[in-house]
Design a protein around this motif. Structure first.
Motif, PDB file in Angstrom:
ATOM      1  N   LEU A  13       0.819  -1.210   0.000  1.00  0.00           N
ATOM      2  CA  LEU A  13       0.000   0.000   0.000  1.00  0.00           C
ATOM      3  C   LEU A  13       0.855   1.263   0.000  1.00  0.00           C
ATOM      4  N   PHE A  14       0.370   2.277  -0.707  1.00  0.00           N
ATOM      5  CA  PHE A  14       1.008   3.582  -0.758  1.00  0.00           C
ATOM      6  C   PHE A  14      -0.007   4.628  -0.301  1.00  0.00           C
ATOM      7  N   PRO A  15       0.001   5.008   0.973  1.00  0.00           N
ATOM      8  CA  PRO A  15      -0.995   5.951   1.479  1.00  0.00           C
ATOM      9  C   PRO A  15      -0.755   7.366   0.959  1.00  0.00           C
ATOM     10  N   PHE A  16      -1.854   8.092   0.706  1.00  0.00           N
ATOM     11  CA  PHE A  16      -1.717   9.478   0.267  1.00  0.00           C
ATOM     12  C   PHE A  16      -2.695  10.418   0.951  1.00  0.00           C
ATOM     13  N   ALA A  17      -3.664   9.910   1.703  1.00  0.00           N
ATOM     14  CA  ALA A  17      -4.610  10.783   2.401  1.00  0.00           C
ATOM     15  C   ALA A  17      -5.115  10.066   3.646  1.00  0.00           C
ATOM     16  N   LEU A  18      -5.334  10.850   4.688  1.00  0.00           N
ATOM     17  CA  LEU A  18      -5.805  10.318   5.964  1.00  0.00           C
ATOM     18  C   LEU A  18      -7.065  11.053   6.361  1.00  0.00           C
ATOM     19  N   LEU A  60     -11.923  11.419  -5.125  1.00  0.00           N
ATOM     20  CA  LEU A  60     -11.852  12.859  -4.852  1.00  0.00           C
ATOM     21  C   LEU A  60     -13.252  13.441  -4.705  1.00  0.00           C
ATOM     22  N   ARG A  61     -14.163  13.054  -5.571  1.00  0.00           N
ATOM     23  CA  ARG A  61     -15.542  13.541  -5.463  1.00  0.00           C
ATOM     24  C   ARG A  61     -16.146  13.136  -4.124  1.00  0.00           C
ATOM     25  N   SER A  62     -15.956  11.903  -3.705  1.00  0.00           N
ATOM     26  CA  SER A  62     -16.465  11.419  -2.423  1.00  0.00           C
ATOM     27  C   SER A  62     -15.844  12.191  -1.263  1.00  0.00           C
ATOM     28  N   ALA A  63     -14.547  12.444  -1.346  1.00  0.00           N
ATOM     29  CA  ALA A  63     -13.862  13.194  -0.290  1.00  0.00           C
ATOM     30  C   ALA A  63     -14.415  14.619  -0.192  1.00  0.00           C
ATOM     31  N   ILE A  64     -14.656  15.254  -1.313  1.00  0.00           N
ATOM     32  CA  ILE A  64     -15.209  16.619  -1.307  1.00  0.00           C
ATOM     33  C   ILE A  64     -16.630  16.608  -0.758  1.00  0.00           C
ATOM     34  N   GLU A  65     -17.437  15.631  -1.154  1.00  0.00           N
ATOM     35  CA  GLU A  65     -18.804  15.540  -0.632  1.00  0.00           C
ATOM     36  C   GLU A  65     -18.803  15.305   0.878  1.00  0.00           C
ATOM     37  N   ASP A  66     -17.881  14.475   1.378  1.00  0.00           N
ATOM     38  CA  ASP A  66     -17.750  14.277   2.829  1.00  0.00           C
ATOM     39  C   ASP A  66     -17.364  15.577   3.521  1.00  0.00           C
ATOM     40  N   PHE A  67     -16.447  16.306   2.903  1.00  0.00           N
ATOM     41  CA  PHE A  67     -16.009  17.585   3.471  1.00  0.00           C
ATOM     42  C   PHE A  67     -17.182  18.565   3.547  1.00  0.00           C
ATOM     43  N   ILE A  68     -17.975  18.645   2.486  1.00  0.00           N
ATOM     44  CA  ILE A  68     -19.138  19.547   2.471  1.00  0.00           C
ATOM     45  C   ILE A  68     -20.140  19.141   3.535  1.00  0.00           C
ATOM     46  N   ALA A  69     -20.411  17.864   3.659  1.00  0.00           N
ATOM     47  CA  ALA A  69     -21.370  17.375   4.665  1.00  0.00           C
ATOM     48  C   ALA A  69     -20.875  17.621   6.084  1.00  0.00           C
ATOM     49  N   PHE A  70     -19.568  17.562   6.274  1.00  0.00           N
ATOM     50  CA  PHE A  70     -18.977  17.745   7.590  1.00  0.00           C
ATOM     51  C   PHE A  70     -18.935  19.219   8.003  1.00  0.00           C
ATOM     52  N   GLU A  71     -18.825  20.100   7.040  1.00  0.00           N
ATOM     53  CA  GLU A  71     -18.713  21.543   7.308  1.00  0.00           C
ATOM     54  C   GLU A  71     -19.963  22.036   8.033  1.00  0.00           C
ATOM     55  N   PRO A  72     -19.793  22.657   9.189  1.00  0.00           N
ATOM     56  CA  PRO A  72     -20.960  23.123   9.956  1.00  0.00           C
ATOM     57  C   PRO A  72     -21.721  24.273   9.282  1.00  0.00           C
TER      58      PRO A  72
END
Length: 72
Positions: A13-18, A60-72
């Motif tokens: 595995l080569f990790p690039f995001a946490l 990337l799309r999923s990560a951005i959607e998670d970020f938007i949902a998480f943003e208060p």
């Protein structure tokens, strides 16, 4: 990367995001660099894979959607 190799020696595995609210790590895996593998770090070997995205852009799309949902 060294920790993932130690905990999951059968995988290359080569990790690039946490994800900071869990132990999920986005990785590429040798042999199929087109896909993004989500690994739950510290899970038992064989139970670590949480999700697979067929392309980087799907992830990337999923990560951005998670970020938007998480943003208060």
């Amino acid at each position: 990367m060294a920790g993932l190799k130690e905990r999951f020696p059968a995988r290359d595995l080569f990790p690039f995001a946490l994800r900071t609210d869990s132990d999920d790590v986005a990785c590429w895996e040798r042999g199929n660099l087109d896909r993004v593998i989500i690994v739950h770090d510290f899970a038992d070997p064989g139970w670590e894979q949480v999700a697979v995205f067929e392309t980087f852009w799907e992830w990337l799309r999923s990560a951005i959607e998670d970020f938007i949902a998480f943003e208060p």
